[in-house]
Scaffold this motif. Structure first.
Motif, PDB file in Angstrom:
ATOM      1  N   CYS A 316      10.665 -78.188  -7.180  1.00  0.00           N
ATOM      2  CA  CYS A 316      10.853 -79.066  -8.338  1.00  0.00           C
ATOM      3  C   CYS A 316      12.327 -79.392  -8.556  1.00  0.00           C
ATOM      4  O   CYS A 316      12.685 -80.533  -8.889  1.00  0.00           O
ATOM      5  CB  CYS A 316      10.261 -78.418  -9.591  1.00  0.00           C
ATOM      6  N   VAL A 317      13.191 -78.406  -8.380  1.00  0.00           N
ATOM      7  CA  VAL A 317      14.635 -78.644  -8.508  1.00  0.00           C
ATOM      8  C   VAL A 317      15.082 -79.668  -7.468  1.00  0.00           C
ATOM      9  O   VAL A 317      15.830 -80.606  -7.774  1.00  0.00           O
ATOM     10  CB  VAL A 317      15.419 -77.327  -8.353  1.00  0.00           C
ATOM     11  N   ALA A 318      14.611 -79.512  -6.233  1.00  0.00           N
ATOM     12  CA  ALA A 318      14.986 -80.446  -5.172  1.00  0.00           C
ATOM     13  C   ALA A 318      14.478 -81.856  -5.473  1.00  0.00           C
ATOM     14  O   ALA A 318      15.196 -82.848  -5.266  1.00  0.00           O
ATOM     15  CB  ALA A 318      14.434 -79.955  -3.837  1.00  0.00           C
ATOM     16  N   MET A 319      13.255 -81.972  -5.971  1.00  0.00           N
ATOM     17  CA  MET A 319      12.700 -83.282  -6.299  1.00  0.00           C
ATOM     18  C   MET A 319      13.455 -83.927  -7.445  1.00  0.00           C
ATOM     19  O   MET A 319      13.702 -85.139  -7.437  1.00  0.00           O
ATOM     20  CB  MET A 319      11.214 -83.142  -6.646  1.00  0.00           C
ATOM     21  N   ALA A 320      13.845 -83.128  -8.438  1.00  0.00           N
ATOM     22  CA  ALA A 320      14.599 -83.663  -9.571  1.00  0.00           C
ATOM     23  C   ALA A 320      15.958 -84.184  -9.121  1.00  0.00           C
ATOM     24  O   ALA A 320      16.419 -85.240  -9.568  1.00  0.00           O
ATOM     25  CB  ALA A 320      14.762 -82.590 -10.648  1.00  0.00           C
ATOM     26  N   ARG A 321      16.608 -83.452  -8.238  1.00  0.00           N
ATOM     27  CA  ARG A 321      17.908 -83.899  -7.724  1.00  0.00           C
ATOM     28  C   ARG A 321      17.775 -85.186  -6.914  1.00  0.00           C
ATOM     29  O   ARG A 321      18.641 -86.050  -6.960  1.00  0.00           O
ATOM     30  CB  ARG A 321      18.521 -82.803  -6.848  1.00  0.00           C
ATOM     31  N   GLU A 322      16.684 -85.279  -6.176  1.00  0.00           N
ATOM     32  CA  GLU A 322      16.485 -86.420  -5.286  1.00  0.00           C
ATOM     33  C   GLU A 322      16.062 -87.669  -6.038  1.00  0.00           C
ATOM     34  O   GLU A 322      16.507 -88.774  -5.728  1.00  0.00           O
ATOM     35  CB  GLU A 322      15.427 -86.060  -4.236  1.00  0.00           C
ATOM     36  N   ALA A 323      15.162 -87.523  -7.027  1.00  0.00           N
ATOM     37  CA  ALA A 323      14.536 -88.695  -7.638  1.00  0.00           C
ATOM     38  C   ALA A 323      14.818 -88.860  -9.126  1.00  0.00           C
ATOM     39  O   ALA A 323      14.615 -89.954  -9.663  1.00  0.00           O
ATOM     40  CB  ALA A 323      13.022 -88.635  -7.420  1.00  0.00           C
ATOM     41  N   GLY A 324      15.261 -87.802  -9.811  1.00  0.00           N
ATOM     42  CA  GLY A 324      15.493 -87.914 -11.244  1.00  0.00           C
ATOM     43  C   GLY A 324      16.815 -88.594 -11.561  1.00  0.00           C
ATOM     44  O   GLY A 324      17.724 -88.660 -10.737  1.00  0.00           O
ATOM     45  N   ARG A 325      16.937 -89.102 -12.774  1.00  0.00           N
ATOM     46  CA  ARG A 325      18.187 -89.734 -13.180  1.00  0.00           C
ATOM     47  C   ARG A 325      19.218 -88.689 -13.602  1.00  0.00           C
ATOM     48  O   ARG A 325      20.403 -88.811 -13.300  1.00  0.00           O
ATOM     49  CB  ARG A 325      17.928 -90.709 -14.332  1.00  0.00           C
ATOM     50  N   PHE A 326      18.754 -87.675 -14.345  1.00  0.00           N
ATOM     51  CA  PHE A 326      19.659 -86.646 -14.853  1.00  0.00           C
ATOM     52  C   PHE A 326      18.993 -85.292 -14.613  1.00  0.00           C
ATOM     53  O   PHE A 326      18.339 -84.735 -15.493  1.00  0.00           O
ATOM     54  CB  PHE A 326      19.942 -86.854 -16.345  1.00  0.00           C
ATOM     55  N   SER A 327      19.141 -84.770 -13.386  1.00  0.00           N
ATOM     56  CA  SER A 327      18.364 -83.619 -12.955  1.00  0.00           C
ATOM     57  C   SER A 327      18.665 -82.358 -13.755  1.00  0.00           C
ATOM     58  O   SER A 327      17.831 -81.461 -13.861  1.00  0.00           O
ATOM     59  CB  SER A 327      18.611 -83.351 -11.469  1.00  0.00           C
ATOM     60  N   GLU A 328      19.856 -82.250 -14.347  1.00  0.00           N
ATOM     61  CA  GLU A 328      20.213 -81.031 -15.079  1.00  0.00           C
ATOM     62  C   GLU A 328      19.552 -80.949 -16.443  1.00  0.00           C
ATOM     63  O   GLU A 328      19.745 -79.996 -17.189  1.00  0.00           O
ATOM     64  CB  GLU A 328      21.737 -80.942 -15.232  1.00  0.00           C
ATOM     65  N   HIS A 329      18.750 -81.952 -16.788  1.00  0.00           N
ATOM     66  CA  HIS A 329      18.116 -82.009 -18.103  1.00  0.00           C
ATOM     67  C   HIS A 329      16.929 -81.057 -18.231  1.00  0.00           C
ATOM     68  O   HIS A 329      16.514 -80.727 -19.339  1.00  0.00           O
ATOM     69  CB  HIS A 329      17.649 -83.453 -18.343  1.00  0.00           C
ATOM     70  N   ASP A 361      11.093 -86.555 -15.277  1.00  0.00           N
ATOM     71  CA  ASP A 361      11.791 -87.839 -15.251  1.00  0.00           C
ATOM     72  C   ASP A 361      11.827 -88.452 -13.853  1.00  0.00           C
ATOM     73  O   ASP A 361      12.506 -89.452 -13.632  1.00  0.00           O
ATOM     74  CB  ASP A 361      13.227 -87.658 -15.768  1.00  0.00           C
ATOM     75  N   ILE A 362      11.111 -87.878 -12.891  1.00  0.00           N
ATOM     76  CA  ILE A 362      11.278 -88.360 -11.516  1.00  0.00           C
ATOM     77  C   ILE A 362      10.450 -89.613 -11.218  1.00  0.00           C
ATOM     78  O   ILE A 362      10.601 -90.208 -10.158  1.00  0.00           O
ATOM     79  CB  ILE A 362      10.947 -87.263 -10.482  1.00  0.00           C
ATOM     80  N   PHE A 363       9.615 -90.022 -12.155  1.00  0.00           N
ATOM     81  CA  PHE A 363       8.799 -91.217 -11.935  1.00  0.00           C
ATOM     82  C   PHE A 363       9.310 -92.414 -12.732  1.00  0.00           C
ATOM     83  O   PHE A 363       8.573 -93.376 -12.960  1.00  0.00           O
ATOM     84  CB  PHE A 363       7.332 -90.921 -12.274  1.00  0.00           C
ATOM     85  N   TRP A 364      10.561 -92.368 -13.145  1.00  0.00           N
ATOM     86  CA  TRP A 364      11.132 -93.408 -13.990  1.00  0.00           C
ATOM     87  C   TRP A 364      11.112 -94.788 -13.338  1.00  0.00           C
ATOM     88  O   TRP A 364      11.047 -95.812 -14.038  1.00  0.00           O
ATOM     89  CB  TRP A 364      12.578 -93.043 -14.357  1.00  0.00           C
ATOM     90  N   ASN A 365      11.150 -94.850 -11.994  1.00  0.00           N
ATOM     91  CA  ASN A 365      11.233 -96.145 -11.322  1.00  0.00           C
ATOM     92  C   ASN A 365       9.876 -96.699 -10.903  1.00  0.00           C
ATOM     93  O   ASN A 365       9.810 -97.706 -10.207  1.00  0.00           O
ATOM     94  CB  ASN A 365      12.164 -96.063 -10.107  1.00  0.00           C
ATOM     95  N   GLU A 366       8.793 -96.048 -11.310  1.00  0.00           N
ATOM     96  CA  GLU A 366       7.461 -96.604 -11.062  1.00  0.00           C
ATOM     97  C   GLU A 366       7.181 -97.727 -12.064  1.00  0.00           C
ATOM     98  O   GLU A 366       7.765 -97.777 -13.150  1.00  0.00           O
ATOM     99  CB  GLU A 366       6.390 -95.522 -11.205  1.00  0.00           C
ATOM    100  N   HIS A 367       6.263 -98.603 -11.720  1.00  0.00           N
ATOM    101  CA  HIS A 367       5.893 -99.678 -12.633  1.00  0.00           C
ATOM    102  C   HIS A 367       5.348 -99.078 -13.927  1.00  0.00           C
ATOM    103  O   HIS A 367       4.495 -98.172 -13.886  1.00  0.00           O
ATOM    104  CB  HIS A 367       4.830-100.573 -11.991  1.00  0.00           C
ATOM    105  N   PRO A 368       5.826 -99.526 -15.092  1.00  0.00           N
ATOM    106  CA  PRO A 368       5.400 -98.902 -16.361  1.00  0.00           C
ATOM    107  C   PRO A 368       3.898 -98.842 -16.556  1.00  0.00           C
ATOM    108  O   PRO A 368       3.379 -97.888 -17.144  1.00  0.00           O
ATOM    109  CB  PRO A 368       6.059 -99.806 -17.430  1.00  0.00           C
ATOM    110  N   ASP A 369       3.177 -99.842 -16.050  1.00  0.00           N
ATOM    111  CA  ASP A 369       1.728 -99.862 -16.249  1.00  0.00           C
ATOM    112  C   ASP A 369       1.001 -98.805 -15.418  1.00  0.00           C
ATOM    113  O   ASP A 369      -0.145 -98.457 -15.722  1.00  0.00           O
ATOM    114  CB  ASP A 369       1.162-101.241 -15.887  1.00  0.00           C
ATOM    115  N   TYR A 370       1.662 -98.299 -14.367  1.00  0.00           N
ATOM    116  CA  TYR A 370       1.019 -97.348 -13.469  1.00  0.00           C
ATOM    117  C   TYR A 370       1.776 -96.025 -13.376  1.00  0.00           C
ATOM    118  O   TYR A 370       1.425 -95.165 -12.584  1.00  0.00           O
ATOM    119  CB  TYR A 370       0.892 -97.960 -12.063  1.00  0.00           C
ATOM    120  N   ARG A 371       2.801 -95.883 -14.186  1.00  0.00           N
ATOM    121  CA  ARG A 371       3.684 -94.717 -14.074  1.00  0.00           C
ATOM    122  C   ARG A 371       2.924 -93.417 -14.284  1.00  0.00           C
ATOM    123  O   ARG A 371       3.063 -92.459 -13.512  1.00  0.00           O
ATOM    124  CB  ARG A 371       4.814 -94.858 -15.095  1.00  0.00           C
ATOM    125  N   ALA A 372       2.126 -93.357 -15.341  1.00  0.00           N
ATOM    126  CA  ALA A 372       1.392 -92.123 -15.648  1.00  0.00           C
ATOM    127  C   ALA A 372       0.411 -91.780 -14.527  1.00  0.00           C
ATOM    128  O   ALA A 372       0.343 -90.625 -14.073  1.00  0.00           O
ATOM    129  CB  ALA A 372       0.655 -92.260 -16.975  1.00  0.00           C
TER     130      ALA A 372
END
Length: 497
Positions: A316-329, A361-372
């Protein structure tokens, strides 16, 4: 900044020369979770006919040499940091096994390690421990030439044995006759007096033939998640289904969708062996593992500090660093929402909550209608380690609710089938808290720590600094209200202090 396609570390490769197949897996460098970037198998049947001849299959040897040559060439082209070539039962037991190894080493300028039965058993156990750090019970790893049985407890292994009960040897010894195979299995299991009924809590079944059986079990039980690793059954249910599989004809098994065709001829005997092992040790549950000897070799090479990491949280830490906007959150929001949960929160519940905070926060760049929905589907299917299916569903639903997913959707209902009411409520609460926390902070680190979320009587309260313009507008009243109702508070309040 990391450029797409650029590697931060060199990949590592493991080639497994088995009795039935030869496989190379290349992992994306050393990390707590082995991430395959290449996985290819060649069915060579080196061990076919060995029971009678004592030698490697004449047809299998050239096929094996060609497969190994391809794998070595690919590994070198990938510039791997290490290339481990391991040979198991067929090469170990064949009278011409040494000649085969010398030929491979000479032709391809590599070193081949021929594993003893004990070494093979220990690596199989390490592979299961890599994926299931708290494994308690017995590991059974089935190959073409042998089956390894190993006791595991508290991250280490105990007594172990290698028996000549691989699917090729079983087929040859019994001629495919169920009664002969049953007697043959019974004789070998009886040679291990430490196989005591009821002592092993879990039986961890690893190996390609047993993974194929897991697929059938999932279909037979209507299990809502088609993920083989950590799929588990109570012993009685497992015995019922596996006995049924062991009595099916090849023609019947061949009609089952999703079962690899090359596995079908050996499935009845593989099922019979698994049934016999279950009856011999009487575990509480049968757990299927996709990890075995290759992952054990990978895990063995990891530095001690990395081996001791939690595989789920490390991923999860690795995924947050790779895809999240602010991984330290992640850690910050975990602490911020803590007042909503019991002071004596169960360690695994807190662990899942932290995982959700890291992934929130790692799915922030998905389309809003399908993000969830994208978040839910990906987290249900990602190759996480250290996570059973119920925990996987709770984690996935937590992030799904963070993105305001509806419980009425078909995918959410499927995930909820794996959980009881309390776990579903917990996932919903974590998701709502994540949603509010990201709204309050804008997803930025360090802002949440300036606020305090707490319950005061029947009111959910958020204390914010009165002089900080970041908190001057009204903050997400709708999200605040939903969270308050979820914890049975009658109102919510923002206090400027």
């Amino acid at each position: 900044m990391r450029v797409r396609g650029e590697r931060r570390q060199k990949p590592v490769a493991v080639v497994d020369i088995g009795s039935n197949s030869i496989r190379m897996v290349v992992y994306d460098g050393y990390s707590r979770t082995p991430v395959p970037i290449f996985n290819e198998k060649a069915v060579c049947a080196l061990g076919e006919g060995m029971g009678a001849s004592g030698r490697l299959s004449p047809k299998g040897v050239p096929a094996a040499l060609a497969a190994i040559g391809r794998f070595v060439r690919l590994a070198r082209a990938m510039k791997v940091e290490s290339l481990d070539i391991l040979a198991t039962a067929a090469v170990r037991d064949a009278s011409d096994g040494r000649d085969f190894v010398e030929r491979v080493e000479k032709e391809y300028d590599v070193h081949v390690k021929v594993l003893s039965g004990g070494q093979e058993a220990k690596l199989a156990a390490l592979g299961v421990i890599c994926g299931h750090p708290e494994a308690e019970g017995m590991v059974a790893d089935l190959g073409g030439g042998s089956v390894e049985l190993v006791e595991v407890h508290d991250g280490s292994f105990g007594r172990h044995a290698t028996l000549p009960l691989g699917v090729l040897r079983l087929q040859e010894a019994s001629g495919g006759n169920r009664a002969k195979a049953s007697d043959y299995i019974d004789r070998h299991l009886a040679s291990l007096p430490w196989l005591v009924p009821g002592k092993a809590k879990m039986l961890y079944a690893s190996g390609g033939a047993w993974r194929a059986i897991a697929r059938i079990c999932i279909a037979q039980t209507g299990h809502p998640l088609l993920v083989l690793d950590n799929f588990m059954l109570d012993r009685a249910e497992a015995l019922r289904i596996i006995d049924l599989i062991s009595r099916q004809s090849i023609k019947s098994l061949d009609k089952i969708p999703g079962v690899p065709k090359k596995r079908v001829p050996t499935l009845p005997l593989a099922a019979l062996l698994l049934e016999k092992v279950l009856l011999a040790i009487e575990p509480e549950k049968l757990v299927f593992s996709v990890y075995g000897m290759r992952e054990g070799q990978f895990f063995k090479r990891l530095p001690g500090k990395m081996r001791s990491q939690d595989p789920l949280l490390s991923a999860c830490v690795a995924m947050a660093r790779e895809a999240g906007r602010f991984s330290e959150h992640g850690g910050e929001i975990l602490s911020w929402m803590a007042p909503l949960f019991p002071e004596e929160e169960e360690p695994n519940h807190r662990r899942l909550r932290l995982a959700a905070c890291l992934l929130g926060d790692i799915f922030w760049n998905e389309h809003p209608d399908y993000r969830a929905e994208q978040a839910l589907l990906r987290l249900l299917r990602l190759p996480f380690m250290g996570l059973d299916h119920r925990d996987r569903a709770e984690l996935a639903l937590s992030v799904y609710f963070r993105y305001a997913g509806s419980e009425d959707s078909a995918v959410a209902k499927q995930a909820c089938r794996l959980l009881d009411e309390e776990a579903t409520r917990r996932a919903r609460l974590v998701g709502m808290a994540l949603r509010l926390g990201h709204s309050v902070s804008g997803g930025l680190p360090h802002l949440l720590r300036r606020t305090v979320l707490h319950v005061d009587g029947k009111s959910l309260v958020l204390d914010v600094p009165g002089d900080d313009p970041a908190f001057m507008p009204d903050i997400s009243d709708k999200r605040f209200d939903k969270l308050a109702k979820a914890i049975n508070c009658e109102s919510f309040e923002i206090r400027r202090v």
